[in-house]
Scaffold this motif. Structure first.
Motif, PDB file in Angstrom:
ATOM      1  N   SER A  93       0.968  -1.253   0.035  1.00  0.00           N
ATOM      2  CA  SER A  93       0.061   0.116  -0.012  1.00  0.00           C
ATOM      3  C   SER A  93       0.914   1.280  -0.002  1.00  0.00           C
ATOM      4  O   SER A  93       0.657   2.355   0.614  1.00  0.00           O
ATOM      5  N   ILE A  94       1.975   1.325  -0.914  1.00  0.00           N
ATOM      6  CA  ILE A  94       3.014   2.295  -0.786  1.00  0.00           C
ATOM      7  C   ILE A  94       2.246   3.772  -1.187  1.00  0.00           C
ATOM      8  O   ILE A  94       2.265   4.594  -0.478  1.00  0.00           O
ATOM      9  N   PHE A  95       1.478   3.626  -2.159  1.00  0.00           N
ATOM     10  CA  PHE A  95       0.659   5.021  -2.641  1.00  0.00           C
ATOM     11  C   PHE A  95      -0.140   5.277  -1.448  1.00  0.00           C
ATOM     12  O   PHE A  95      -0.113   6.764  -1.219  1.00  0.00           O
ATOM     13  N   TYR A  96      -0.975   4.611  -0.847  1.00  0.00           N
ATOM     14  CA  TYR A  96      -1.815   5.040   0.034  1.00  0.00           C
ATOM     15  C   TYR A  96      -1.262   5.622   1.485  1.00  0.00           C
ATOM     16  O   TYR A  96      -1.615   6.487   1.809  1.00  0.00           O
ATOM     17  N   LYS A  97      -0.262   4.780   1.622  1.00  0.00           N
ATOM     18  CA  LYS A  97       0.352   5.151   2.988  1.00  0.00           C
ATOM     19  C   LYS A  97       1.329   6.571   2.795  1.00  0.00           C
ATOM     20  O   LYS A  97       1.098   7.494   3.772  1.00  0.00           O
ATOM     21  N   SER A  98       1.617   6.649   1.554  1.00  0.00           N
ATOM     22  CA  SER A  98       2.525   7.898   1.167  1.00  0.00           C
ATOM     23  C   SER A  98       1.442   9.059   1.298  1.00  0.00           C
ATOM     24  O   SER A  98       2.060  10.133   1.873  1.00  0.00           O
ATOM     25  N   ARG A  99       0.438   9.022   0.615  1.00  0.00           N
ATOM     26  CA  ARG A  99      -0.757  10.044   0.599  1.00  0.00           C
ATOM     27  C   ARG A  99      -1.027  10.447   1.944  1.00  0.00           C
ATOM     28  O   ARG A  99      -1.086  11.539   2.506  1.00  0.00           O
TER      29      ARG A  99
END
Length: 409
Positions: A93-99
């Motif tokens: 979930s890299i994109f979600y967590k980064s956001r």
């Protein structure tokens, strides 16, 4: 040296979202000043009388230009890059967590500016005051307070923790931003439930010495000994109407009851309000009367409890901390039927002050518990009411719990 309490909330005292905070603030009279600084304004200022030592501040509006400035500032922070790298290495979930991380840091930095502005307006600093930053949630408020603590050395930072701000498995990606940073820099975290306390200790053992239990509580509005079981069986529930609360499951269960007159009242609004009302119309027989009162102030809800003799309180949530709504119901001696999730089994003792349902209960399970109470003889029902009230007195009285918490503050 003045003793200052800075209370950080999501929106209280604006709107009805955190009405339960009001139960606590009357115990802060010994502070020289109490500053209440919400993260955002949601609704009008509540109609209540605050103590003379209390000041309320509106947050700074976060517009697009300010967001851009704060985004640049976030990218200059070591703590941001440290957590961002951990997200990359997690490979999930890299994109979600980064956001979420970026938004959390922007909001936290913005919130810290609102708090600092309030301190400057009151001419409060670490040279002339002993400050306690008290975040009601272990989220952006706690993050903002730990940042300010670095520039106000004569201060401490504490936070409560409940449900959405605690259980990471309830979040997409199993992630709440800046958790390790906050726990490293905070002085103490107070869980409202033993379940939450054990969760903290198991998940973050290196910070175990910072975790304590501090129960919430509600005020005493009296206990009637004249409530009798009769038809209609009067049910009550109180929650936001969103999917996690599963209020639609109450309708599904009630649709199976054909031979008992029932009156069900629900307090609370939300995104599913129209859907829930329509579902009730379509699925419930004429023996079930529904009353959807929408979003009321806490004072209005209490007045309704005083005016109506409810027989059973229902809570079928998928996830909970310890609901204040259950505390309020118990204070009136109302037996509870609730799902055994989070810390609910700490406040609902099966067969003593109500009944527990499994998290994945079926409709007949709820029907069986309702009919079990309905078929109590009068002595059995009155005994359960008295046990409900006594359990509240011994465990969730605001006077008892907040007096103890005040001594720590």
């Amino acid at each position: 040296m003045k003793n200052i309490l800075i209370l950080l909330t999501n929106s209280f005292p604006f709107g009805n979202g955190e009405s339960f905070v009001k139960n606590e603030i009357s115990y802060y009279s010994k502070f020289d000043s109490v500053l209440i600084i919400p993260k955002m304004e949601e609704g009008d200022l509540i109609n209540t009388k605050f103590q003379s030592n209390t000041k309320i501040f509106s947050p700074i509006v976060l517009d697009k230009n300010r967001k851009l400035v704060l985004l640049i500032l976030v990218f200059s922070k070591i703590y941001f890059w440290k957590e961002f790298i951990e997200i990359i290495f997690s490979k999930t979930s890299i994109f979600y967590k980064s956001r979420q991380l970026i938004l959390f840091c922007i909001n936290g930095l913005h919130y810290s500016k609102s708090i600092q502005k309030a301190l400057e307006k009151m001419k409060i600093n670490s040279n002339n005051s002993s400050m306690t930053f008290y975040s009601y949630w272990l989220m952006e408020g706690a993050f903002a307070a730990t940042l300010l603590n670095k520039t106000h050395p004569n201060s401490k930072v504490i936070s409560r923790v409940h449900r959405y701000d605690l259980y990471t498995n309830r979040q997409v990606g199993n992630y709440i931003p800046m958790r390790e940073f906050i726990l490293k820099n905070i002085d103490e975290v107070f869980s409202i439930s033993t379940d939450g306390l054990n969760y903290l200790k198991n998940k973050y053992p290196s910070f175990e010495n910072k975790f304590s239990l501090s129960k919430l509580g509600t005020d005493d509005f009296g206990f009637s000994t004249s409530v009798k079981l009769h038809q209609p069986l009067k049910l009550v529930s109180c929650s936001w109407l969103k999917s996690i609360k599963r209020v639609d499951r109450i309708i599904s269960a009630l649709s199976l009851i054909k031979d008992v007159e029932i009156e069900w009242t629900h307090f609370g609004s939300g995104a599913l309000f129209d859907y829930i009302k329509q579902k009730a119309v379509l699925e419930l027989s004429s023996n079930i009367k529904t009353i959807f009162l929408g979003s009321l102030t806490n004072e209005e809800i209490i007045e309704d409890y005083i005016s109506n003799d409810y027989h059973v309180f229902l809570n079928v949530s998928e996830s909970e901390g310890i609901p204040v709504s259950i505390m309020e119901a118990l204070s009136f001696g109302i037996p509870i039927i609730a799902t055994n999730v989070g810390g609910v089994n700490e406040i609902v003792k099966d067969g003593m002050n109500g009944f527990l349902l499994e998290k994945d209960f079926n409709d007949n399970d709820l029907v069986d518990k309702l009919l079990l109470i309905f078929n109590f003889n009068e002595e059995e029902y009155q005994n359960m009411r008295e046990r409900a009230r006594k359990f509240w007195e011994n465990n969730y009285s605001a006077q008892m719990n907040y007096s103890e918490f005040k001594e720590f503050l």
